[in-house]
Design a protein around this motif. Structure first.
Motif, PDB file in Angstrom:
ATOM      1  N   ASN A  56       5.001  18.618  -8.202  1.00  0.00           N
ATOM      2  CA  ASN A  56       6.210  18.448  -7.387  1.00  0.00           C
ATOM      3  C   ASN A  56       6.221  19.321  -6.130  1.00  0.00           C
ATOM      4  O   ASN A  56       7.253  19.860  -5.738  1.00  0.00           O
ATOM      5  CB  ASN A  56       7.465  18.733  -8.227  1.00  0.00           C
ATOM      6  N   ASP A  57       5.053  19.454  -5.474  1.00  0.00           N
ATOM      7  CA  ASP A  57       4.975  20.288  -4.275  1.00  0.00           C
ATOM      8  C   ASP A  57       4.895  19.485  -2.988  1.00  0.00           C
ATOM      9  O   ASP A  57       4.773  20.052  -1.906  1.00  0.00           O
ATOM     10  CB  ASP A  57       3.784  21.247  -4.364  1.00  0.00           C
ATOM     11  N   GLY A  58       4.935  18.151  -3.079  1.00  0.00           N
ATOM     12  CA  GLY A  58       4.908  17.311  -1.893  1.00  0.00           C
ATOM     13  C   GLY A  58       3.537  16.934  -1.409  1.00  0.00           C
ATOM     14  O   GLY A  58       3.409  16.108  -0.506  1.00  0.00           O
ATOM     15  N   GLY A  59       2.481  17.549  -1.990  1.00  0.00           N
ATOM     16  CA  GLY A  59       1.125  17.205  -1.608  1.00  0.00           C
ATOM     17  C   GLY A  59       0.641  15.942  -2.296  1.00  0.00           C
ATOM     18  O   GLY A  59       1.353  15.347  -3.113  1.00  0.00           O
ATOM     19  N   PHE A  60      -0.581  15.540  -1.971  1.00  0.00           N
ATOM     20  CA  PHE A  60      -1.155  14.307  -2.515  1.00  0.00           C
ATOM     21  C   PHE A  60      -2.434  14.604  -3.278  1.00  0.00           C
ATOM     22  O   PHE A  60      -3.115  15.603  -3.031  1.00  0.00           O
ATOM     23  CB  PHE A  60      -1.479  13.323  -1.387  1.00  0.00           C
ATOM     24  N   TYR A  61      -2.766  13.701  -4.189  1.00  0.00           N
ATOM     25  CA  TYR A  61      -4.011  13.786  -4.940  1.00  0.00           C
ATOM     26  C   TYR A  61      -4.722  12.435  -4.850  1.00  0.00           C
ATOM     27  O   TYR A  61      -4.289  11.536  -4.134  1.00  0.00           O
ATOM     28  CB  TYR A  61      -3.763  14.211  -6.385  1.00  0.00           C
ATOM     29  N   TYR A  62      -5.820  12.279  -5.589  1.00  0.00           N
ATOM     30  CA  TYR A  62      -6.724  11.149  -5.386  1.00  0.00           C
ATOM     31  C   TYR A  62      -6.155   9.815  -5.856  1.00  0.00           C
ATOM     32  O   TYR A  62      -6.160   8.833  -5.116  1.00  0.00           O
ATOM     33  CB  TYR A  62      -8.046  11.434  -6.090  1.00  0.00           C
ATOM     34  N   THR A  63      -5.651   9.749  -7.082  1.00  0.00           N
ATOM     35  CA  THR A  63      -5.118   8.470  -7.563  1.00  0.00           C
ATOM     36  C   THR A  63      -4.211   8.663  -8.767  1.00  0.00           C
ATOM     37  O   THR A  63      -4.496   9.490  -9.648  1.00  0.00           O
ATOM     38  CB  THR A  63      -6.249   7.488  -7.939  1.00  0.00           C
ATOM     39  N   PRO A  64      -3.122   7.897  -8.843  1.00  0.00           N
ATOM     40  CA  PRO A  64      -2.290   7.884 -10.044  1.00  0.00           C
ATOM     41  C   PRO A  64      -2.749   6.820 -11.037  1.00  0.00           C
ATOM     42  O   PRO A  64      -2.200   6.706 -12.127  1.00  0.00           O
ATOM     43  CB  PRO A  64      -0.910   7.536  -9.493  1.00  0.00           C
ATOM     44  N   ALA A  65      -3.766   6.026 -10.668  1.00  0.00           N
ATOM     45  CA  ALA A  65      -4.190   4.887 -11.486  1.00  0.00           C
ATOM     46  C   ALA A  65      -5.170   5.306 -12.573  1.00  0.00           C
ATOM     47  O   ALA A  65      -5.836   6.344 -12.470  1.00  0.00           O
ATOM     48  CB  ALA A  65      -4.827   3.821 -10.597  1.00  0.00           C
ATOM     49  N   ALA A  66      -5.252   4.496 -13.601  1.00  0.00           N
ATOM     50  CA  ALA A  66      -6.220   4.681 -14.693  1.00  0.00           C
ATOM     51  C   ALA A  66      -6.143   6.071 -15.306  1.00  0.00           C
ATOM     52  O   ALA A  66      -7.157   6.709 -15.573  1.00  0.00           O
ATOM     53  CB  ALA A  66      -7.633   4.388 -14.189  1.00  0.00           C
ATOM     54  N   GLY A  67      -4.944   6.550 -15.509  1.00  0.00           N
ATOM     55  CA  GLY A  67      -4.759   7.864 -16.118  1.00  0.00           C
ATOM     56  C   GLY A  67      -4.649   9.003 -15.133  1.00  0.00           C
ATOM     57  O   GLY A  67      -4.347  10.129 -15.522  1.00  0.00           O
ATOM     58  N   GLY A  68      -4.875   8.722 -13.839  1.00  0.00           N
ATOM     59  CA  GLY A  68      -4.699   9.729 -12.804  1.00  0.00           C
ATOM     60  C   GLY A  68      -5.895  10.650 -12.642  1.00  0.00           C
ATOM     61  O   GLY A  68      -6.496  11.078 -13.624  1.00  0.00           O
ATOM     62  N   THR A  69      -6.221  10.954 -11.380  1.00  0.00           N
ATOM     63  CA  THR A  69      -7.330  11.849 -11.073  1.00  0.00           C
ATOM     64  C   THR A  69      -7.018  12.656  -9.820  1.00  0.00           C
ATOM     65  O   THR A  69      -6.482  12.110  -8.844  1.00  0.00           O
ATOM     66  CB  THR A  69      -8.639  11.060 -10.811  1.00  0.00           C
ATOM     67  N   SER A  70      -7.342  13.933  -9.858  1.00  0.00           N
ATOM     68  CA  SER A  70      -7.335  14.761  -8.662  1.00  0.00           C
ATOM     69  C   SER A  70      -8.689  15.442  -8.542  1.00  0.00           C
ATOM     70  O   SER A  70      -9.175  16.026  -9.518  1.00  0.00           O
ATOM     71  CB  SER A  70      -6.235  15.831  -8.706  1.00  0.00           C
TER      72      SER A  70
ATOM     73  N   ALA B 203       0.831  -1.200   0.000  1.00  0.00           N
ATOM     74  CA  ALA B 203       0.000   0.000   0.000  1.00  0.00           C
ATOM     75  C   ALA B 203       0.871   1.258   0.000  1.00  0.00           C
ATOM     76  O   ALA B 203       0.524   2.265  -0.634  1.00  0.00           O
ATOM     77  CB  ALA B 203      -0.930   0.004   1.211  1.00  0.00           C
ATOM     78  N   LEU B 204       2.006   1.202   0.680  1.00  0.00           N
ATOM     79  CA  LEU B 204       2.932   2.343   0.678  1.00  0.00           C
ATOM     80  C   LEU B 204       3.432   2.641  -0.728  1.00  0.00           C
ATOM     81  O   LEU B 204       3.637   3.807  -1.089  1.00  0.00           O
ATOM     82  CB  LEU B 204       4.112   2.062   1.618  1.00  0.00           C
ATOM     83  N   THR B 205       3.612   1.612  -1.538  1.00  0.00           N
ATOM     84  CA  THR B 205       4.020   1.824  -2.928  1.00  0.00           C
ATOM     85  C   THR B 205       2.983   2.664  -3.658  1.00  0.00           C
ATOM     86  O   THR B 205       3.324   3.614  -4.368  1.00  0.00           O
ATOM     87  CB  THR B 205       4.194   0.466  -3.640  1.00  0.00           C
ATOM     88  N   PHE B 206       1.716   2.320  -3.476  1.00  0.00           N
ATOM     89  CA  PHE B 206       0.644   3.097  -4.113  1.00  0.00           C
ATOM     90  C   PHE B 206       0.596   4.518  -3.557  1.00  0.00           C
ATOM     91  O   PHE B 206       0.497   5.495  -4.320  1.00  0.00           O
ATOM     92  CB  PHE B 206      -0.702   2.411  -3.894  1.00  0.00           C
TER      93      PHE B 206
END
Length: 377
Positions: free
Chosen positions: A223-237, A199-202
Protein backbone atom coordinates in the motif's frame (compact mmCIF):
# COMPACT_ATOMS: atom_id res chain seq x y z
CA UNK A 1 9.41 13.60 -28.90
CA UNK A 2 6.56 12.10 -30.90
CA UNK A 3 3.58 14.44 -31.45
CA UNK A 4 1.10 12.13 -29.72
CA UNK A 5 3.33 11.81 -26.66
CA UNK A 6 3.73 15.57 -26.62
CA UNK A 7 -0.05 16.05 -26.71
CA UNK A 8 -0.47 13.70 -23.73
CA UNK A 9 2.26 15.61 -21.92
CA UNK A 10 0.72 19.02 -22.55
CA UNK A 11 -2.73 17.84 -21.46
CA UNK A 12 -1.32 16.34 -18.28
CA UNK A 13 0.79 19.43 -17.64
CA UNK A 14 -2.28 21.65 -17.82
CA UNK A 15 -4.06 19.47 -15.29
CA UNK A 16 -0.93 19.34 -13.14
CA UNK A 17 -0.65 23.10 -13.02
CA UNK A 18 -4.24 23.36 -11.84
CA UNK A 19 -3.95 20.57 -9.30
CA UNK A 20 -0.60 21.38 -7.71
CA UNK A 21 0.50 24.99 -8.27
CA UNK A 22 4.24 25.36 -8.43
CA UNK A 23 4.97 21.73 -9.30
CA UNK A 24 5.06 22.45 -13.02
CA UNK A 25 7.67 25.12 -13.59
CA UNK A 26 7.80 27.98 -16.07
CA UNK A 27 8.57 26.37 -19.42
CA UNK A 28 10.60 29.43 -20.34
CA UNK A 29 13.23 28.55 -17.74
CA UNK A 30 16.30 26.72 -18.97
CA UNK A 31 16.32 23.09 -17.96
CA UNK A 32 18.46 20.21 -19.04
CA UNK A 33 22.13 19.54 -19.71
CA UNK A 34 24.83 21.55 -21.47
CA UNK A 35 24.01 21.57 -25.19
CA UNK A 36 27.53 20.88 -26.41
CA UNK A 37 27.98 17.95 -24.03
CA UNK A 38 24.57 16.62 -24.99
CA UNK A 39 25.19 16.67 -28.73
CA UNK A 40 28.71 15.27 -28.34
CA UNK A 41 27.33 12.31 -26.38
CA UNK A 42 24.59 11.67 -28.96
CA UNK A 43 27.02 11.85 -31.88
CA UNK A 44 29.43 9.38 -30.29
CA UNK A 45 26.63 6.92 -29.50
CA UNK A 46 25.19 7.15 -33.01
CA UNK A 47 28.66 6.59 -34.48
CA UNK A 48 29.08 3.51 -32.30
CA UNK A 49 25.77 1.98 -33.39
CA UNK A 50 26.61 2.55 -37.04
CA UNK A 51 29.67 0.33 -36.57
CA UNK A 52 27.81 -2.51 -34.84
CA UNK A 53 24.96 -2.89 -37.32
CA UNK A 54 25.09 -6.18 -39.23
CA UNK A 55 24.96 -6.28 -43.01
CA UNK A 56 21.34 -7.46 -42.87
CA UNK A 57 20.38 -4.29 -40.95
CA UNK A 58 19.99 -5.90 -37.53
CA UNK A 59 21.78 -5.39 -34.25
CA UNK A 60 23.01 -8.11 -31.89
CA UNK A 61 21.36 -11.05 -33.71
CA UNK A 62 18.80 -11.46 -36.51
CA UNK A 63 16.55 -13.33 -34.09
CA UNK A 64 16.49 -10.35 -31.67
CA UNK A 65 13.79 -8.31 -33.43
CA UNK A 66 13.13 -6.27 -30.30
CA UNK A 67 16.74 -5.13 -29.99
CA UNK A 68 16.81 -3.95 -33.61
CA UNK A 69 13.46 -2.21 -33.20
CA UNK A 70 14.56 -0.41 -30.04
CA UNK A 71 17.94 0.64 -31.46
CA UNK A 72 16.28 1.87 -34.66
CA UNK A 73 13.81 3.97 -32.67
CA UNK A 74 16.63 5.39 -30.56
CA UNK A 75 18.50 6.50 -33.68
CA UNK A 76 15.39 8.06 -35.20
CA UNK A 77 14.77 9.92 -31.95
CA UNK A 78 18.41 11.07 -32.03
CA UNK A 79 18.03 12.95 -35.30
CA UNK A 80 18.50 10.33 -38.02
CA UNK A 81 15.86 10.18 -40.74
CA UNK A 82 14.16 7.28 -42.48
CA UNK A 83 16.38 7.86 -45.53
CA UNK A 84 19.65 7.62 -43.60
CA UNK A 85 21.49 4.49 -44.87
CA UNK A 86 21.71 2.96 -41.38
CA UNK A 87 17.99 3.48 -40.79
CA UNK A 88 17.05 2.33 -44.29
CA UNK A 89 18.87 -0.98 -43.74
CA UNK A 90 17.26 -1.40 -40.33
CA UNK A 91 13.78 -0.70 -41.67
CA UNK A 92 14.21 -3.19 -44.50
CA UNK A 93 15.22 -5.76 -41.90
CA UNK A 94 12.17 -5.02 -39.73
CA UNK A 95 9.86 -5.04 -42.74
CA UNK A 96 11.09 -8.52 -43.61
CA UNK A 97 9.57 -9.77 -40.34
CA UNK A 98 6.09 -8.35 -40.90
CA UNK A 99 3.87 -11.45 -40.67
CA UNK A 100 0.59 -12.22 -42.40
CA UNK A 101 -1.28 -11.72 -39.12
CA UNK A 102 0.03 -8.13 -38.91
CA UNK A 103 2.54 -8.77 -36.16
CA UNK A 104 6.24 -8.02 -36.50
CA UNK A 105 8.22 -10.83 -34.94
CA UNK A 106 10.57 -13.70 -35.63
CA UNK A 107 8.60 -16.83 -36.62
CA UNK A 108 10.08 -18.79 -33.71
CA UNK A 109 9.56 -16.00 -31.20
CA UNK A 110 7.68 -16.36 -27.94
CA UNK A 111 7.79 -12.57 -27.55
CA UNK A 112 5.27 -11.51 -30.19
CA UNK A 113 3.71 -8.66 -28.18
CA UNK A 114 7.05 -7.26 -27.08
CA UNK A 115 8.64 -7.43 -30.54
CA UNK A 116 5.60 -6.01 -32.33
CA UNK A 117 5.08 -3.18 -29.83
CA UNK A 118 8.75 -2.20 -30.01
CA UNK A 119 8.80 -2.24 -33.81
CA UNK A 120 5.58 -0.20 -33.98
CA UNK A 121 7.52 2.58 -32.26
CA UNK A 122 10.22 2.31 -34.94
CA UNK A 123 7.72 2.30 -37.83
CA UNK A 124 5.89 5.27 -36.33
CA UNK A 125 9.12 7.24 -35.83
CA UNK A 126 10.07 6.59 -39.48
CA UNK A 127 6.59 7.32 -40.87
CA UNK A 128 6.82 11.02 -41.65
CA UNK A 129 5.60 10.50 -45.23
CA UNK A 130 3.00 7.86 -44.37
CA UNK A 131 4.96 5.00 -45.94
CA UNK A 132 4.17 2.69 -43.02
CA UNK A 133 0.51 3.56 -42.49
CA UNK A 134 -0.79 0.15 -43.58
CA UNK A 135 1.89 -1.71 -41.62
CA UNK A 136 1.01 0.24 -38.49
CA UNK A 137 -2.73 -0.32 -38.91
CA UNK A 138 -2.25 -4.08 -39.14
CA UNK A 139 0.25 -4.17 -36.28
CA UNK A 140 -2.12 -2.30 -33.97
CA UNK A 141 -4.92 -4.75 -34.80
CA UNK A 142 -2.54 -7.63 -34.09
CA UNK A 143 -1.55 -6.18 -30.70
CA UNK A 144 -5.17 -5.66 -29.71
CA UNK A 145 -5.79 -9.31 -30.56
CA UNK A 146 -3.12 -10.39 -28.07
CA UNK A 147 -4.62 -8.50 -25.13
CA UNK A 148 -6.28 -10.44 -22.35
CA UNK A 149 -9.87 -9.24 -22.52
CA UNK A 150 -13.39 -10.48 -23.04
CA UNK A 151 -12.38 -11.82 -26.44
CA UNK A 152 -10.11 -14.27 -24.60
CA UNK A 153 -13.03 -15.31 -22.40
CA UNK A 154 -11.59 -13.41 -19.44
CA UNK A 155 -13.97 -11.88 -16.92
CA UNK A 156 -13.19 -8.24 -16.04
CA UNK A 157 -12.66 -9.28 -12.41
CA UNK A 158 -9.77 -11.58 -13.39
CA UNK A 159 -6.26 -10.19 -12.63
CA UNK A 160 -5.26 -11.12 -16.21
CA UNK A 161 -7.89 -8.79 -17.65
CA UNK A 162 -6.57 -5.95 -19.82
CA UNK A 163 -2.95 -6.97 -19.62
CA UNK A 164 -0.46 -7.94 -22.30
CA UNK A 165 2.13 -10.67 -22.01
CA UNK A 166 4.94 -11.81 -24.27
CA UNK A 167 2.55 -13.80 -26.44
CA UNK A 168 -1.19 -14.27 -26.80
CA UNK A 169 -1.42 -16.81 -23.99
CA UNK A 170 1.52 -15.72 -21.88
CA UNK A 171 0.82 -14.31 -18.44
CA UNK A 172 0.39 -10.51 -18.69
CA UNK A 173 2.86 -8.22 -16.96
CA UNK A 174 3.53 -4.51 -16.52
CA UNK A 175 6.55 -4.41 -18.82
CA UNK A 176 4.74 -5.87 -21.81
CA UNK A 177 1.65 -3.83 -20.99
CA UNK A 178 3.54 -0.53 -20.90
CA UNK A 179 5.07 -1.24 -24.33
CA UNK A 180 1.61 -2.27 -25.58
CA UNK A 181 0.13 1.04 -24.42
CA UNK A 182 3.07 3.06 -25.76
CA UNK A 183 2.71 1.44 -29.17
CA UNK A 184 -1.02 2.11 -29.39
CA UNK A 185 -0.67 5.73 -28.26
CA UNK A 186 2.19 6.48 -30.66
CA UNK A 187 0.21 4.87 -33.50
CA UNK A 188 -2.66 7.27 -32.84
CA UNK A 189 -5.08 5.11 -30.86
CA UNK A 190 -7.13 7.48 -28.65
CA UNK A 191 -7.00 7.33 -24.87
CA UNK A 192 -10.62 6.25 -24.60
CA UNK A 193 -10.16 3.25 -26.90
CA UNK A 194 -11.35 0.07 -25.11
CA UNK A 195 -7.93 -1.55 -25.49
CA UNK A 196 -6.25 1.27 -23.56
CA UNK A 197 -8.99 1.50 -20.96
CA UNK A 198 -8.89 -2.27 -20.43
CA UNK A 199 -5.11 -2.03 -20.08
CA UNK A 200 -5.66 0.63 -17.40
CA UNK A 201 -7.67 -1.94 -15.44
CA UNK A 202 -4.65 -4.25 -15.41
CA UNK A 203 -2.23 -1.42 -14.62
CA UNK A 204 -4.35 -0.30 -11.66
CA UNK A 205 -4.22 -3.81 -10.22
CA UNK A 206 -0.41 -3.86 -10.43
CA UNK A 207 -0.22 -0.88 -8.06
CA UNK A 208 0.28 -1.26 -4.34
CA UNK A 209 -2.76 0.84 -3.57
CA UNK A 210 -6.01 -0.41 -2.11
CA UNK A 211 -8.91 1.27 -3.90
CA UNK A 212 -12.07 0.60 -5.85
CA UNK A 213 -9.77 -0.05 -8.82
CA UNK A 214 -7.69 -2.64 -7.02
CA UNK A 215 -9.30 -5.24 -4.79
CA UNK A 216 -6.65 -7.92 -5.37
CA UNK A 217 -5.28 -9.72 -2.30
CA UNK A 218 -2.01 -7.76 -2.70
CA UNK A 219 -3.51 -4.25 -2.66
CA UNK A 220 -3.31 -3.62 1.08
CA UNK A 221 -0.19 -5.63 1.93
CA UNK A 222 2.30 -2.92 0.91
CA UNK A 223 0.00 0.00 0.00
CA UNK A 224 2.82 2.45 -0.80
CA UNK A 225 1.59 3.57 -4.23
CA UNK A 226 4.40 1.89 -6.15
CA UNK A 227 4.07 -0.78 -8.83
CA UNK A 228 5.28 -4.34 -9.25
CA UNK A 229 5.54 -6.77 -12.17
CA UNK A 230 2.14 -8.50 -12.29
CA UNK A 231 -0.92 -9.29 -10.18
CA UNK A 232 -1.73 -12.24 -12.49
CA UNK A 233 -1.13 -15.95 -11.91
CA UNK A 234 -0.57 -15.53 -8.19
CA UNK A 235 1.35 -12.26 -8.50
CA UNK A 236 5.05 -11.57 -9.01
CA UNK A 237 7.45 -8.79 -8.12
CA UNK A 238 11.03 -8.79 -9.36
CA UNK A 239 11.82 -7.03 -6.07
CA UNK A 240 10.52 -9.98 -4.05
CA UNK A 241 7.92 -10.21 -1.32
CA UNK A 242 7.37 -9.03 2.22
CA UNK A 243 6.98 -11.63 4.99
CA UNK A 244 3.20 -11.34 4.66
CA UNK A 245 3.32 -11.99 0.93
CA UNK A 246 3.10 -8.37 -0.18
CA UNK A 247 4.67 -7.73 -3.58
CA UNK A 248 7.36 -5.10 -3.20
CA UNK A 249 7.28 -2.01 -5.38
CA UNK A 250 10.23 -1.05 -7.54
CA UNK A 251 11.10 1.97 -9.60
CA UNK A 252 11.11 0.85 -13.22
CA UNK A 253 7.58 -0.55 -12.93
CA UNK A 254 6.40 2.48 -10.94
CA UNK A 255 7.50 4.88 -13.66
CA UNK A 256 5.94 2.51 -16.21
CA UNK A 257 2.71 2.60 -14.21
CA UNK A 258 2.67 6.39 -13.96
CA UNK A 259 3.27 6.77 -17.69
CA UNK A 260 0.61 4.21 -18.56
CA UNK A 261 -1.99 5.90 -16.37
CA UNK A 262 -1.31 9.26 -18.00
CA UNK A 263 -1.58 7.71 -21.47
CA UNK A 264 -4.95 6.29 -20.41
CA UNK A 265 -6.19 9.77 -19.51
CA UNK A 266 -5.79 9.93 -15.73
CA UNK A 267 -4.94 13.31 -14.22
CA UNK A 268 -3.01 14.38 -11.11
CA UNK A 269 -6.22 14.48 -9.09
CA UNK A 270 -6.67 10.74 -9.45
CA UNK A 271 -5.49 8.96 -6.27
CA UNK A 272 -3.60 6.40 -8.35
CA UNK A 273 -1.51 9.08 -10.03
CA UNK A 274 -0.97 10.95 -6.78
CA UNK A 275 0.19 7.80 -5.01
CA UNK A 276 2.61 6.84 -7.79
CA UNK A 277 4.01 10.37 -7.90
CA UNK A 278 4.53 10.33 -4.15
CA UNK A 279 6.41 7.02 -4.40
CA UNK A 280 8.66 8.51 -7.08
CA UNK A 281 9.42 11.50 -4.88
CA UNK A 282 10.22 9.27 -1.93
CA UNK A 283 12.69 7.14 -3.91
CA UNK A 284 14.16 9.59 -6.39
CA UNK A 285 17.69 8.54 -7.40
CA UNK A 286 19.83 7.81 -10.44
CA UNK A 287 22.36 5.66 -8.62
CA UNK A 288 20.19 2.57 -8.88
CA UNK A 289 16.85 1.20 -9.98
CA UNK A 290 15.22 1.48 -6.53
CA UNK A 291 14.09 -1.93 -5.37
CA UNK A 292 16.38 -3.76 -7.83
CA UNK A 293 19.74 -2.06 -7.39
CA UNK A 294 21.77 -2.23 -10.61
CA UNK A 295 19.45 -4.72 -12.31
CA UNK A 296 17.56 -3.30 -15.27
CA UNK A 297 19.28 0.05 -14.73
CA UNK A 298 19.15 1.39 -18.30
CA UNK A 299 15.61 0.14 -18.84
CA UNK A 300 14.89 2.19 -15.72
CA UNK A 301 16.62 5.31 -17.10
CA UNK A 302 14.57 5.11 -20.31
CA UNK A 303 11.27 4.59 -18.47
CA UNK A 304 12.15 7.28 -15.88
CA UNK A 305 12.78 9.85 -18.63
CA UNK A 306 9.75 9.03 -20.73
CA UNK A 307 7.39 8.95 -17.76
CA UNK A 308 8.52 12.29 -16.35
CA UNK A 309 8.38 13.86 -19.80
CA UNK A 310 4.87 12.53 -20.48
CA UNK A 311 3.86 13.76 -17.02
CA UNK A 312 5.10 17.26 -17.85
CA UNK A 313 7.48 17.53 -14.91
CA UNK A 314 10.36 19.97 -15.30
CA UNK A 315 11.58 19.28 -11.77
CA UNK A 316 10.96 16.66 -9.11
CA UNK A 317 10.98 17.45 -5.40
CA UNK A 318 12.42 14.57 -3.42
CA UNK A 319 11.61 13.33 0.08
CA UNK A 320 14.04 15.86 1.60
CA UNK A 321 12.41 18.77 -0.20
CA UNK A 322 15.23 19.16 -2.75
CA UNK A 323 14.21 20.15 -6.27
CA UNK A 324 15.86 18.18 -9.06
CA UNK A 325 16.27 19.23 -12.68
CA UNK A 326 15.90 15.60 -13.68
CA UNK A 327 16.83 16.16 -17.31
CA UNK A 328 20.19 17.68 -16.43
CA UNK A 329 20.86 15.14 -13.69
CA UNK A 330 19.98 12.15 -15.87
CA UNK A 331 21.92 13.41 -18.88
CA UNK A 332 24.99 14.29 -16.82
CA UNK A 333 24.86 10.89 -15.16
CA UNK A 334 24.63 9.14 -18.53
CA UNK A 335 27.53 11.21 -19.85
CA UNK A 336 29.62 9.97 -16.93
CA UNK A 337 28.76 6.33 -17.72
CA UNK A 338 29.40 6.49 -21.47
CA UNK A 339 32.27 4.30 -22.67
CA UNK A 340 35.19 5.66 -24.70
CA UNK A 341 33.76 4.05 -27.86
CA UNK A 342 30.43 5.88 -27.41
CA UNK A 343 28.47 2.95 -26.02
CA UNK A 344 26.93 2.19 -22.65
CA UNK A 345 27.03 -1.11 -20.79
CA UNK A 346 25.55 -2.47 -17.57
CA UNK A 347 27.99 -4.81 -15.85
CA UNK A 348 25.02 -6.29 -13.99
CA UNK A 349 23.94 -8.38 -16.94
CA UNK A 350 20.30 -9.14 -16.35
CA UNK A 351 17.57 -8.73 -18.94
CA UNK A 352 20.23 -8.49 -21.66
CA UNK A 353 21.83 -5.34 -20.24
CA UNK A 354 25.24 -6.84 -20.93
CA UNK A 355 24.51 -6.13 -24.60
CA UNK A 356 25.96 -2.70 -25.48
CA UNK A 357 23.64 -2.33 -28.49
CA UNK A 358 20.52 -2.67 -26.37
CA UNK A 359 21.88 -0.55 -23.53
CA UNK A 360 23.09 2.19 -25.89
CA UNK A 361 19.61 2.21 -27.40
CA UNK A 362 18.08 2.64 -23.95
CA UNK A 363 20.51 5.46 -23.15
CA UNK A 364 19.78 7.30 -26.39
CA UNK A 365 16.04 7.00 -25.82
CA UNK A 366 16.48 8.37 -22.30
CA UNK A 367 18.58 11.27 -23.63
CA UNK A 368 15.97 12.05 -26.29
CA UNK A 369 13.75 13.31 -23.46
CA UNK A 370 16.58 15.40 -21.97
CA UNK A 371 17.39 17.61 -24.93
CA UNK A 372 18.07 21.15 -23.68
CA UNK A 373 15.95 23.98 -25.12
CA UNK A 374 17.23 26.12 -27.93
CA UNK A 375 19.00 29.23 -26.62
CA UNK A 376 16.81 32.32 -26.50
CA UNK A 377 17.41 34.76 -29.33
Amino acid sequence: MQLKTMCCSLAFLAALACATPGQADDLGQNFGPDRDAYHDSIERAVAYLRTTQAEDGSWTAPTQIGVTGLVTTSLLESGLTADDPTIARAMRFLESYVQEDGGVYHPDSKHKNYETAITVLAFEAANEDGRYNETLEHAVAFLKGLQWDAGEGIDPSDPFYGGAGYGSHERPDMSNTQFFIDALIEAGVPQDDPAIQNALTFVSRAQNLESEHNTTPFASLVNDGGFYYTPAAGGTSQAGTNPDGGLRSYASMTYAGLKSMIHAGLTPEDPRVAAATNWIKQFYTLEENPGLGQQGLFYYYHTFAKALSVAGYETITDADGTDHDWRKELADHLFSLQQSDGSWLNTTDRWMEGDPNLVTGYALLALSFCEPPEPAE
